[in-house]
Structures are given as C-alpha cells and as structure tokens.
Design an enzyme around this catalytic site. Structure first.
Site, PDB file in Angstrom:
ATOM      1  N   ARG A  21     -30.751  -3.979 -46.541  1.00  0.00           N
ATOM      2  CA  ARG A  21     -29.273  -4.568 -46.171  1.00  0.00           C
ATOM      3  C   ARG A  21     -30.121  -5.762 -47.441  1.00  0.00           C
ATOM      4  O   ARG A  21     -29.715  -6.590 -48.322  1.00  0.00           O
ATOM      5  CB  ARG A  21     -28.699  -4.640 -45.330  1.00  0.00           C
ATOM      6  CG  ARG A  21     -27.677  -3.282 -45.864  1.00  0.00           C
ATOM      7  CD  ARG A  21     -26.066  -4.027 -44.461  1.00  0.00           C
ATOM      8  NE  ARG A  21     -26.692  -4.351 -43.306  1.00  0.00           N
ATOM      9  CZ  ARG A  21     -27.081  -3.400 -42.445  1.00  0.00           C
ATOM     10  NH1 ARG A  21     -26.359  -1.538 -42.494  1.00  0.00           N
ATOM     11  NH2 ARG A  21     -26.860  -3.295 -40.864  1.00  0.00           N
ATOM     12  N   THR A  86     -35.558 -12.138 -39.341  1.00  0.00           N
ATOM     13  CA  THR A  86     -35.018 -10.921 -38.213  1.00  0.00           C
ATOM     14  C   THR A  86     -34.320 -11.712 -37.357  1.00  0.00           C
ATOM     15  O   THR A  86     -35.520 -13.291 -37.470  1.00  0.00           O
ATOM     16  CB  THR A  86     -36.239  -9.859 -37.694  1.00  0.00           C
ATOM     17  OG1 THR A  86     -36.509  -9.580 -39.130  1.00  0.00           O
ATOM     18  CG2 THR A  86     -35.803  -8.763 -37.174  1.00  0.00           C
ATOM     19  N   HIS A 142     -19.070 -11.397 -37.895  1.00  0.00           N
ATOM     20  CA  HIS A 142     -20.436 -10.216 -39.036  1.00  0.00           C
ATOM     21  C   HIS A 142     -19.500  -8.714 -39.263  1.00  0.00           C
ATOM     22  O   HIS A 142     -18.706  -8.280 -38.350  1.00  0.00           O
ATOM     23  CB  HIS A 142     -20.754 -10.128 -38.204  1.00  0.00           C
ATOM     24  CG  HIS A 142     -21.574 -11.695 -37.935  1.00  0.00           C
ATOM     25  ND1 HIS A 142     -21.563 -11.985 -37.581  1.00  0.00           N
ATOM     26  CD2 HIS A 142     -23.092 -11.726 -38.994  1.00  0.00           C
ATOM     27  CE1 HIS A 142     -22.990 -13.154 -37.832  1.00  0.00           C
ATOM     28  NE2 HIS A 142     -23.600 -13.230 -38.711  1.00  0.00           N
ATOM     29  N   LYS A 146     -23.639  -4.268 -37.938  1.00  0.00           N
ATOM     30  CA  LYS A 146     -25.283  -5.610 -37.107  1.00  0.00           C
ATOM     31  C   LYS A 146     -25.315  -5.027 -35.846  1.00  0.00           C
ATOM     32  O   LYS A 146     -24.185  -5.122 -34.750  1.00  0.00           O
ATOM     33  CB  LYS A 146     -23.964  -7.046 -37.247  1.00  0.00           C
ATOM     34  CG  LYS A 146     -25.177  -7.655 -36.479  1.00  0.00           C
ATOM     35  CD  LYS A 146     -24.935  -8.883 -36.940  1.00  0.00           C
ATOM     36  CE  LYS A 146     -25.683 -10.546 -36.271  1.00  0.00           C
ATOM     37  NZ  LYS A 146     -27.464 -10.120 -37.246  1.00  0.00           N
ATOM     38  N   THR A 153     -27.385 -16.974 -35.546  1.00  0.00           N
ATOM     39  CA  THR A 153     -26.692 -18.231 -36.102  1.00  0.00           C
ATOM     40  C   THR A 153     -25.973 -18.577 -34.848  1.00  0.00           C
ATOM     41  O   THR A 153     -25.918 -20.144 -34.688  1.00  0.00           O
ATOM     42  CB  THR A 153     -25.501 -17.463 -37.009  1.00  0.00           C
ATOM     43  OG1 THR A 153     -26.840 -17.764 -37.986  1.00  0.00           O
ATOM     44  CG2 THR A 153     -25.500 -19.012 -37.872  1.00  0.00           C
TER      45      THR A 153
HETATM   46  N1  LIG Z   1     -32.088 -14.767 -41.394  1.00  0.00           N
HETATM   47  C1  LIG Z   1     -30.748 -14.553 -42.069  1.00  0.00           C
HETATM   48  O1  LIG Z   1     -30.676 -15.410 -42.788  1.00  0.00           O
HETATM   49  C2  LIG Z   1     -30.258 -12.890 -42.205  1.00  0.00           C
HETATM   50  C3  LIG Z   1     -29.056 -12.560 -42.867  1.00  0.00           C
HETATM   51  C4  LIG Z   1     -29.350 -11.651 -42.958  1.00  0.00           C
HETATM   52  C5  LIG Z   1     -29.332 -10.400 -42.013  1.00  0.00           C
HETATM   53  N2  LIG Z   1     -30.683 -11.040 -40.845  1.00  0.00           N
HETATM   54  C6  LIG Z   1     -30.809 -10.130 -39.924  1.00  0.00           C
HETATM   55  O2  LIG Z   1     -32.072  -9.204 -40.719  1.00  0.00           O
HETATM   56  C7  LIG Z   1     -32.503  -8.577 -39.792  1.00  0.00           C
HETATM   57  C8  LIG Z   1     -31.784  -7.119 -40.777  1.00  0.00           C
HETATM   58  O3  LIG Z   1     -30.815  -7.153 -41.175  1.00  0.00           O
HETATM   59  P1  LIG Z   1     -29.904  -5.715 -42.288  1.00  0.00           P
HETATM   60  O4  LIG Z   1     -28.971  -6.067 -42.667  1.00  0.00           O
HETATM   61  O5  LIG Z   1     -30.914  -6.270 -43.363  1.00  0.00           O
HETATM   62  O6  LIG Z   1     -30.446  -4.483 -41.152  1.00  0.00           O
HETATM   63  P2  LIG Z   1     -30.392  -2.605 -42.369  1.00  0.00           P
HETATM   64  O7  LIG Z   1     -30.531  -2.657 -40.913  1.00  0.00           O
HETATM   65  O8  LIG Z   1     -30.118  -3.299 -43.508  1.00  0.00           O
HETATM   66  O9  LIG Z   1     -32.326  -3.197 -42.251  1.00  0.00           O
HETATM   67  C9  LIG Z   1     -33.419  -3.618 -41.813  1.00  0.00           C
HETATM   68  C10 LIG Z   1     -34.361  -2.445 -41.945  1.00  0.00           C
HETATM   69  O10 LIG Z   1     -35.654  -2.409 -41.266  1.00  0.00           O
HETATM   70  C11 LIG Z   1     -36.390  -1.244 -41.394  1.00  0.00           C
HETATM   71  N3  LIG Z   1     -37.190  -0.982 -40.819  1.00  0.00           N
HETATM   72  C12 LIG Z   1     -37.055  -0.380 -39.252  1.00  0.00           C
HETATM   73  N4  LIG Z   1     -38.218  -0.480 -38.700  1.00  0.00           N
HETATM   74  C13 LIG Z   1     -39.334  -1.556 -39.076  1.00  0.00           C
HETATM   75  C14 LIG Z   1     -40.458  -1.759 -39.095  1.00  0.00           C
HETATM   76  N5  LIG Z   1     -41.366  -1.518 -38.501  1.00  0.00           N
HETATM   77  N6  LIG Z   1     -41.323  -1.563 -41.179  1.00  0.00           N
HETATM   78  C15 LIG Z   1     -40.771  -2.237 -42.263  1.00  0.00           C
HETATM   79  N7  LIG Z   1     -39.078  -2.350 -41.267  1.00  0.00           N
HETATM   80  C16 LIG Z   1     -38.665  -0.910 -40.897  1.00  0.00           C
HETATM   81  C17 LIG Z   1     -35.248   0.074 -41.280  1.00  0.00           C
HETATM   82  O11 LIG Z   1     -35.632   1.060 -41.524  1.00  0.00           O
HETATM   83  C18 LIG Z   1     -34.394  -1.227 -42.579  1.00  0.00           C
HETATM   84  O12 LIG Z   1     -34.163  -0.671 -43.480  1.00  0.00           O
HETATM   85  C19 LIG Z   1     -31.084  -8.523 -38.551  1.00  0.00           C
HETATM   86  O13 LIG Z   1     -32.067  -9.195 -37.783  1.00  0.00           O
HETATM   87  C20 LIG Z   1     -30.053  -9.377 -38.958  1.00  0.00           C
HETATM   88  O14 LIG Z   1     -29.366 -10.170 -38.294  1.00  0.00           O
HETATM   89  C21 LIG Z   1     -30.454 -12.247 -41.130  1.00  0.00           C
HETATM   90  O1  LIG Z   2     -26.171  -9.127 -41.099  1.00  0.00           O
HETATM   91  C1  LIG Z   2     -26.811 -10.139 -40.271  1.00  0.00           C
HETATM   92  O2  LIG Z   2     -26.833  -9.253 -38.880  1.00  0.00           O
HETATM   93  C2  LIG Z   2     -27.003 -11.624 -40.031  1.00  0.00           C
HETATM   94  N1  LIG Z   2     -27.252 -11.849 -39.281  1.00  0.00           N
HETATM   95  C3  LIG Z   2     -27.880 -13.392 -39.192  1.00  0.00           C
HETATM   96  C4  LIG Z   2     -27.671 -13.573 -37.329  1.00  0.00           C
HETATM   97  O3  LIG Z   2     -27.901 -12.926 -36.563  1.00  0.00           O
HETATM   98  O4  LIG Z   2     -27.010 -14.906 -37.746  1.00  0.00           O
HETATM   99  C5  LIG Z   2     -27.414 -14.165 -40.440  1.00  0.00           C
HETATM  100  C6  LIG Z   2     -26.640 -14.080 -40.687  1.00  0.00           C
HETATM  101  C7  LIG Z   2     -26.763 -11.906 -41.135  1.00  0.00           C
END
Ligand SMILES: NC(=O)c1ccc[n+]([C@@H]2O[C@H](COP(=O)([O-])OP(=O)(O)OC[C@H]3O[C@@H](n4cnc5c(N)ncnc54)[C@H](O)[C@@H]3O)[C@@H](O)[C@H]2O)c1
Ligand SMILES: O=C(O)C1=N[C@H](C(=O)O)CCC1
Length: 255
Positions: A21, A86, A142, A146, A153
């Site tokens: 995503r 991540t 969320h 998730k 956060t």
């Molecule tokens: N810091 C921020 O602002 C923020 C915002 C949203 C989400 N996040 C975090 O980001 C992470 C991902 O969220 P998401 O909603 O995109 O998850 P998601 O499950 O949609 O995407 C994760 C992707 O990583 C891939 N993946 C798994 N292992 C892998 C590897 N070894 N190498 C490459 N790709 C690999 C998966 O196949 C998947 O496509 C989560 O930890 C989430 O909490 C952080």
């Molecule tokens: O969608 C998620 O997963 C998100 N993860 C981050 C968190 O764990 O704080 C940031 C917000 C979205």
C-alpha cells in the site's frame, strides 16, 4: 555513495515493499517529483541486488517489521542511504542500526514512525502539552490489514509523553482500576495507556486525550489517504544523503 548534488541529476531511488500500500504510493511520488527518479521497485521474492545494480543512491523501505532489519543492514553495507517508514523500531533495534552505521560513516538513515506532516505536529503538540495534565491516554485507529499494534506512531507518542512527564516530575497517571478484563485498559507504553482500534474504512488516525481538574484537551490527527505521507517521504529522500548517521523522526528535517 555520492549524493544528488555530487552527481548533478535527480536522486536515484529504490523502493522496497514496492507492491504494498505504501510502497506503491512512494513509487508514484518518486516518479512524479522532478528531482527524484525511481530506478528499482522491489518486493517480496525479488532480489535486493536489483537496487544496487540500478545504482540507487537512496532506498525507501515500507515492508514489514520482520524483514526491515535485514534490508537496512544490506543497504548500509552497500553504502546506500535509507529512508524507513516500516514500524517496529525498539530502542534495541535503533542501537543496532547505529552500530552498523558506525562502520559506514558516510551513510545516512532516516527512520520515522509517521511521515505525515500533520502527524509530526500532533506528536510535537502532545509532547508540549504533556507536562500540564495529570491524565493522558492515546487512542490510535487504523485499517484492519495493519499487522502491528499499537502503531509505531502511538508508541513513539507515548515515549515522548513519558519523557516529558518524567522531566516535569509528574508521577504515574492516576488510575484506580483494580479489576480488569484483560486488555480493557489498553497497552502500557512507558506508563501511558494506548488503545488500538481496527476498522474497515479507516486509514491512520490518532487522538491524544489529556485531562486535568475541570478540563480535557484532545489532540487529533487523521490521514484519510496514503498520499498524506508522501511530502514527508520526499523531504527525507532529499535530506538523507546529507545526514550521515541515524535520524529518528522527521522533526529535525522540518525545522
Ligand atoms: N512511517 C509512516 O508514515 C508509515 C505510513 C504507513 C505505513 N507505515 C508502515 O509501513 C509498513 C508497510 O505498510 P503497508 O500498509 O504498505 O503494508 P503492505 O503489507 O501493504 O506492504 C508491505 C509490502 O512489503 C512487501 N515485502 C515483504 N517482505 C519483503 C522483502 N523482504 N523485501 C521487499 N518487500 C517485502 C510485501 O510483499 C508488501 O508488498 C508497515 O510497518 C506500516 O506500519 C508507516
Ligand atoms: O497503515 C499503517 O500501517 C500505518 N503505520 C504507521 C504506524 O504504525 O504508526 C503510520 C500510520 C499508518
């Protein structure tokens, strides 16, 4: 590894978790910005080496807490800067990253629990308010796909609040609960209760509820679309090449 200014062209970016995503949104944002170019889009099952082969200067990682440390170690070994969204970064994990970076003095890593500018401000406001209120609880909400709870956060906010309370000499948050159904009072992060809600239709939301005699203060942030994280991600991509070592949180890049 040289940075954009030395190369004179757009910053060459590789995305890990590119079919996820967040990763898919990052690929679009990097493609659309004039000063960055997407050179590698890697997901599970692909070879990480594709990133180095493509000459990436910066990697953006939105994968899973289970694989992100291996990815980071590899990037640092290769001399590739990393921007990490991540979640799952404990103090021990951050120390491990600092150790790896000590052996690669030119490499920069930015790890941020939330790249939303509004979310960064929400955390700053919460840290500022913390010393004025005897009660505080965090409610994060969320989407149900998730993997982790509570959110990165919420965990980061709780730690900021706990540090501010300790500095101000505040004692424990008052709570007379003596008989609890397991989980009813949420998780305890450094003495701050955190409640995690999961519901279809949500993206990423957080409320910090403060209370003191006769008044409450609620600080709330909502991400309705993952596009909200992209300006922050691009700020970090542009900055990381000139920030050797570990930067935690987006705050120092926004000042
Ligand atoms: N810091 C921020 O602002 C923020 C915002 C949203 C989400 N996040 C975090 O980001 C992470 C991902 O969220 P998401 O909603 O995109 O998850 P998601 O499950 O949609 O995407 C994760 C992707 O990583 C891939 N993946 C798994 N292992 C892998 C590897 N070894 N190498 C490459 N790709 C690999 C998966 O196949 C998947 O496509 C989560 O930890 C989430 O909490 C952080
Ligand atoms: O969608 C998620 O997963 C998100 N993860 C981050 C968190 O764990 O704080 C940031 C917000 C979205």
């Amino acid at each position: 590894m040289t940075d954009e200014r030395e190369m004179g062209g757009p910053i060459r970016v590789g995305v890990l978790g590119a079919r996820g995503r967040m990763g898919a949104e990052v690929c679009k944002a990097v493609d659309a910005a004039a000063d960055t170019t997407l050179v590698a889009a890697v997901d599970q099952g692909d070879e990480l080496a594709a990133v180095a082969d493509a000459g990436a200067q910066v990697v953006v990682d939105f994968t899973t807490p289970g694989v992100v440390m291996d990815n980071l170690r590899w990037c640092i070994e290769q001399g590739i800067h990393a921007v990490v969204g991540t979640t799952g970064f404990t103090e021990q994990r951050l120390d491990q990253v600092r150790d790896w970076l000590a052996g690669k003095p030119g490499v920069g890593v930015v790890i941020a629990p939330n790249f939303g500018i509004g979310a960064v401000l929400m955390m700053q406001f919460a840290a500022r308010a913390a010393r004025h209120f005897e009660s505080v609880e965090i409610i994060e909400q969320h989407h149900p796909r998730k993997l982790d709870a509570p959110s990165g956060t919420a965990t980061h906010t709780a730690r900021l609040i706990a540090a501010a309370r300790a500095e101000a000499g505040l004692g424990p948050v008052p709570d007379a609960t003596a008989d609890e159904v397991a989980g009813a009072r949420g998780a305890d992060i450094d003495g701050v209760r955190v409640h995690a809600v999961r519901a279809t239709g949500l993206v990423a939301h957080q409320e910090v509820l403060f209370g003191t005699t006769g008044e409450t203060l609620t600080i709330r942030h909502d991400s309705y679309d993952r596009v909200s994280f992209m300006p922050g991600v691009l700020v970090a991509v542009r900055a990381v090449g000139n920030r050797p070592g570990l930067t935690v949180g987006l705050d120092p890049l926004l000042d």
